[in-house]
Design an enzyme around this catalytic site. Structure first.
Site, PDB file in Angstrom:
ATOM      1  N   GLU A 132       0.802  -1.238   0.000  1.00  0.00           N
ATOM      2  CA  GLU A 132       0.000   0.000   0.000  1.00  0.00           C
ATOM      3  C   GLU A 132       0.829   1.281   0.000  1.00  0.00           C
ATOM      4  O   GLU A 132       0.612   2.164   0.833  1.00  0.00           O
ATOM      5  CB  GLU A 132      -0.987  -0.034   1.175  1.00  0.00           C
ATOM      6  CG  GLU A 132      -1.891  -1.270   1.116  1.00  0.00           C
ATOM      7  CD  GLU A 132      -2.885  -1.369   2.281  1.00  0.00           C
ATOM      8  OE1 GLU A 132      -2.899  -0.478   3.138  1.00  0.00           O
ATOM      9  OE2 GLU A 132      -3.630  -2.363   2.319  1.00  0.00           O
ATOM     10  N   ASN A 173       2.215  -4.442  -3.431  1.00  0.00           N
ATOM     11  CA  ASN A 173       0.824  -4.857  -3.302  1.00  0.00           C
ATOM     12  C   ASN A 173      -0.016  -3.643  -2.902  1.00  0.00           C
ATOM     13  O   ASN A 173       0.385  -2.874  -2.023  1.00  0.00           O
ATOM     14  CB  ASN A 173       0.771  -5.928  -2.192  1.00  0.00           C
ATOM     15  CG  ASN A 173      -0.559  -6.591  -2.008  1.00  0.00           C
ATOM     16  OD1 ASN A 173      -1.170  -7.062  -2.972  1.00  0.00           O
ATOM     17  ND2 ASN A 173      -1.027  -6.665  -0.759  1.00  0.00           N
ATOM     18  N   HIS A 209     -10.215  -5.926  -2.878  1.00  0.00           N
ATOM     19  CA  HIS A 209     -11.310  -5.886  -1.894  1.00  0.00           C
ATOM     20  C   HIS A 209     -12.454  -5.139  -2.574  1.00  0.00           C
ATOM     21  O   HIS A 209     -12.498  -3.908  -2.560  1.00  0.00           O
ATOM     22  CB  HIS A 209     -10.860  -5.185  -0.620  1.00  0.00           C
ATOM     23  CG  HIS A 209      -9.798  -5.932   0.120  1.00  0.00           C
ATOM     24  ND1 HIS A 209     -10.047  -7.153   0.718  1.00  0.00           N
ATOM     25  CD2 HIS A 209      -8.488  -5.665   0.340  1.00  0.00           C
ATOM     26  CE1 HIS A 209      -8.927  -7.590   1.288  1.00  0.00           C
ATOM     27  NE2 HIS A 209      -7.971  -6.716   1.072  1.00  0.00           N
ATOM     28  N   GLU A 237      -5.859 -10.489  -2.431  1.00  0.00           N
ATOM     29  CA  GLU A 237      -6.719 -10.404  -1.236  1.00  0.00           C
ATOM     30  C   GLU A 237      -8.197 -10.353  -1.616  1.00  0.00           C
ATOM     31  O   GLU A 237      -8.989  -9.654  -0.985  1.00  0.00           O
ATOM     32  CB  GLU A 237      -6.350  -9.158  -0.403  1.00  0.00           C
ATOM     33  CG  GLU A 237      -4.889  -9.091  -0.009  1.00  0.00           C
ATOM     34  CD  GLU A 237      -4.517  -7.897   0.881  1.00  0.00           C
ATOM     35  OE1 GLU A 237      -5.430  -7.219   1.409  1.00  0.00           O
ATOM     36  OE2 GLU A 237      -3.316  -7.647   1.046  1.00  0.00           O
ATOM     37  N   ASP A 239     -11.976 -10.322  -2.119  1.00  0.00           N
ATOM     38  CA  ASP A 239     -13.286 -10.567  -1.511  1.00  0.00           C
ATOM     39  C   ASP A 239     -14.282  -9.592  -2.125  1.00  0.00           C
ATOM     40  O   ASP A 239     -13.899  -8.593  -2.728  1.00  0.00           O
ATOM     41  CB  ASP A 239     -13.272 -10.533   0.036  1.00  0.00           C
ATOM     42  CG  ASP A 239     -12.632  -9.303   0.655  1.00  0.00           C
ATOM     43  OD1 ASP A 239     -12.571  -8.244  -0.002  1.00  0.00           O
ATOM     44  OD2 ASP A 239     -12.207  -9.395   1.834  1.00  0.00           O
TER      45      ASP A 239
HETATM   46  O1  G3I Z   1      -4.248  -9.627  18.166  1.00  0.00           O
HETATM   47  C1  G3I Z   1      -5.215  -8.773  18.760  1.00  0.00           C
HETATM   48  C2  G3I Z   1      -5.874  -9.444  19.925  1.00  0.00           C
HETATM   49  O2  G3I Z   1      -4.897  -9.689  20.930  1.00  0.00           O
HETATM   50  C3  G3I Z   1      -6.999  -8.548  20.465  1.00  0.00           C
HETATM   51  O3  G3I Z   1      -7.672  -9.201  21.478  1.00  0.00           O
HETATM   52  C4  G3I Z   1      -7.975  -8.212  19.343  1.00  0.00           C
HETATM   53  C5  G3I Z   1      -9.056  -7.251  19.808  1.00  0.00           C
HETATM   54  O4  G3I Z   1      -9.525  -6.447  18.791  1.00  0.00           O
HETATM   55  O5  G3I Z   1      -7.257  -7.597  18.287  1.00  0.00           O
HETATM   56  C6  G3I Z   1      -6.259  -8.444  17.738  1.00  0.00           C
HETATM   57  O6  G3I Z   1      -5.621  -7.754  16.684  1.00  0.00           O
HETATM   58  C7  G3I Z   1      -6.378  -7.570  15.501  1.00  0.00           C
HETATM   59  C8  G3I Z   1      -5.674  -8.293  14.359  1.00  0.00           C
HETATM   60  O7  G3I Z   1      -6.304  -8.010  13.142  1.00  0.00           O
HETATM   61  C9  G3I Z   1      -5.657  -9.820  14.551  1.00  0.00           C
HETATM   62  O8  G3I Z   1      -6.968 -10.327  14.554  1.00  0.00           O
HETATM   63  C10 G3I Z   1      -6.447  -6.087  15.217  1.00  0.00           C
HETATM   64  O9  G3I Z   1      -7.234  -5.448  16.203  1.00  0.00           O
HETATM   65  C11 G3I Z   1      -7.039  -5.848  13.848  1.00  0.00           C
HETATM   66  O10 G3I Z   1      -6.922  -4.446  13.543  1.00  0.00           O
HETATM   67  C12 G3I Z   1      -6.287  -6.633  12.815  1.00  0.00           C
HETATM   68  O11 G3I Z   1      -6.928  -6.419  11.569  1.00  0.00           O
HETATM   69  C13 G3I Z   1      -6.186  -6.818  10.435  1.00  0.00           C
HETATM   70  C14 G3I Z   1      -6.013  -5.636   9.506  1.00  0.00           C
HETATM   71  O12 G3I Z   1      -5.344  -6.058   8.331  1.00  0.00           O
HETATM   72  C15 G3I Z   1      -5.216  -4.532  10.176  1.00  0.00           C
HETATM   73  O13 G3I Z   1      -4.865  -3.544   9.295  1.00  0.00           O
HETATM   74  C16 G3I Z   1      -6.969  -7.915   9.733  1.00  0.00           C
HETATM   75  O14 G3I Z   1      -7.012  -9.079  10.569  1.00  0.00           O
HETATM   76  C17 G3I Z   1      -6.290  -8.241   8.405  1.00  0.00           C
HETATM   77  O15 G3I Z   1      -7.103  -9.144   7.691  1.00  0.00           O
HETATM   78  C18 G3I Z   1      -6.123  -6.962   7.600  1.00  0.00           C
HETATM   79  O16 G3I Z   1      -5.499  -7.269   6.387  1.00  0.00           O
HETATM   80  C19 G3I Z   1      -5.300  -6.183   5.476  1.00  0.00           C
HETATM   81  C20 G3I Z   1      -4.027  -6.469   4.726  1.00  0.00           C
HETATM   82  O17 G3I Z   1      -2.960  -6.659   5.619  1.00  0.00           O
HETATM   83  C21 G3I Z   1      -3.692  -5.345   3.735  1.00  0.00           C
HETATM   84  N1  G3I Z   1      -4.810  -5.103   2.852  1.00  0.00           N
HETATM   85  C22 G3I Z   1      -6.092  -4.863   3.515  1.00  0.00           C
HETATM   86  C23 G3I Z   1      -6.431  -6.024   4.451  1.00  0.00           C
HETATM   87  C24 G3I Z   1      -7.801  -5.840   5.091  1.00  0.00           C
HETATM   88  O18 G3I Z   1      -7.816  -4.738   5.938  1.00  0.00           O
END
Ligand code: G3I
Length: 318
Positions: A132, A173, A209, A237, A239
């Site tokens: 990004e 990406n 996305h 990615e 969806d």
């Molecule tokens: O690990 C913590 C956990 O300890 C806590 O209890 C929980 C409570 O909210 O949060 C957990 O962390 C989360 C993490 O995902 C793991 O599940 C974060 O809050 C959450 O913000 C994070 O979101 C990820 C996101 O990127 C962050 O930017 C998504 O899973 C992930 O699918 C998403 O992926 C991104 C790609 O990297 C880049 N392109 C867009 C895509 C979708 O947003």
């Protein structure tokens, strides 16, 4: 029905894959489907190779989470995509608030990318080295890397990744680069400038996305303008989200949209594979980010295949 990776391979693609995340791996129904290499020939760790997970404090690397997914994919005979080395998001605060000089930040990037890519040398064949980097208008995004080093940060990351694993395919990406437009033009110009400077760059990752009913009509032309640069393209990615609750008409449109994306990639030899951003609505990132939206993936929350599944199969068969 045909398993999705089997369909992709029969069409001459390298894989059909899915993202996953560590906390999902305690769900045995989930793991059983994920582990079928006929269904998914490739796995992307959705969070566990990001900077906050791998180098939470300077010089201290942790690979427990990354290893768990890498080892699972290897045991299943699945390819891996590394995600990611350098991104403005999910950065530990020591990086964002360090006020580092250009020289110091350059060496921090080199160490980070070199160590993370090097850890999995020969095991992760595709890497989202830079994630990004672009604004919607096609200019480079302001973040700690750009603000400190300018465009140079991108070549620093790519060169470090190349040195750490010369055989890995190195990607940039981004999202919002599915159709033609200013952001895609920005990607074209970035890749041209890297190639002109002999910086190692092998591919463009198109996150995809997308929204049901809104697949860009210029998707195919855009993939072709990318492959014409001499790089491969992967849909990384995918969806297709919708407003909830999903109606039968929404699910039928979603099937058509999945088919369209897949058949468009299928028709272009430089479009080498497709990854969905997890496979079941149970673990999609969408509802937490876009309130009231979801149902974006080919399996529902109870692991039933949706019409979208047949759309994917039909897309590879076209
Ligand atoms: O690990 C913590 C956990 O300890 C806590 O209890 C929980 C409570 O909210 O949060 C957990 O962390 C989360 C993490 O995902 C793991 O599940 C974060 O809050 C959450 O913000 C994070 O979101 C990820 C996101 O990127 C962050 O930017 C998504 O899973 C992930 O699918 C998403 O992926 C991104 C790609 O990297 C880049 N392109 C867009 C895509 C979708 O947003």
């Amino acid at each position: 029905t045909t398993p999705l990776n089997v369909a992709a391979k029969a069409a001459g693609k390298k894989y059909f894959g899915s993202a996953t995340d560590n906390h999902e791996l305690t769900d045995s129904t989930y793991v059983e489907i994920l582990s079928d290499s006929n269904m998914f020939g490739q796995i992307t760790p959705g969070n566990s190779l990001k900077w906050d997970a791998t180098e939470p404090s300077r010089g201290n690397f942790t690979f427990t989470q990354g290893d768990q997914i890498v080892n699972l994919a290897k045991a299943n005979g699945q390819l891996l995509r590394g995600h990611n080395c350098v991104w403005h998001n999910q950065l530990p605060s020591w990086v964002t608030s360090g006020n580092f000089s250009a020289d110091t930040l350059s060496s921090i990037i080199t160490t980070h990318c070199g160590t993370v890519v090097g850890r999995y040398q020969g095991q992760i064949c595709f890497w989202d080295v830079v994630n990004e980097p672009l604004n919607d208008d096609g200019t480079l995004r302001s973040d700690v890397f750009y603000d400190t080093l300018g465009e140079e940060y991108i070549s620093i990351a790519l060169r470090a990744a190349k040195a750490a694993d010369p055989d890995a395919k190195l990607y940039i990406n981004d999202y919002g680069i599915e159709g033609t437009g200013p952001k895609s033009t920005g990607m074209v110009n970035l890749v041209k400038s890297l190639k002109a400077a002999s910086v190692p760059i092998d591919g463009i990752g198109m996150q995809a996305h997308l929204i049901v009913g809104q697949v860009p009509s210029t998707l195919g032309d855009n993939i072709k303008q990318f492959t014409a640069l001499g790089v491969e393209v992967a849909i990384t990615e995918l969806d297709l989200r919708m407003t909830l609750p999903a109606t039968d008409a929404d699910l039928a449109q979603q099937k058509e949209d999945y088919q369209r994306v897949i058949s468009t990639c299928n028709a272009i030899s430089g479009c080498i594979g497709v990854t969905i951003w997890d496979y079941t609505d149970k673990y999609s990132w969408v509802p937490a980010t876009f309130s009231g939206q979801g149902a974006a993936l080919p399996w529902d929350e109870n692991f039933n295949k949706k019409p979208a599944y047949d759309g994917i199969v039909a897309g590879f068969a076209s």
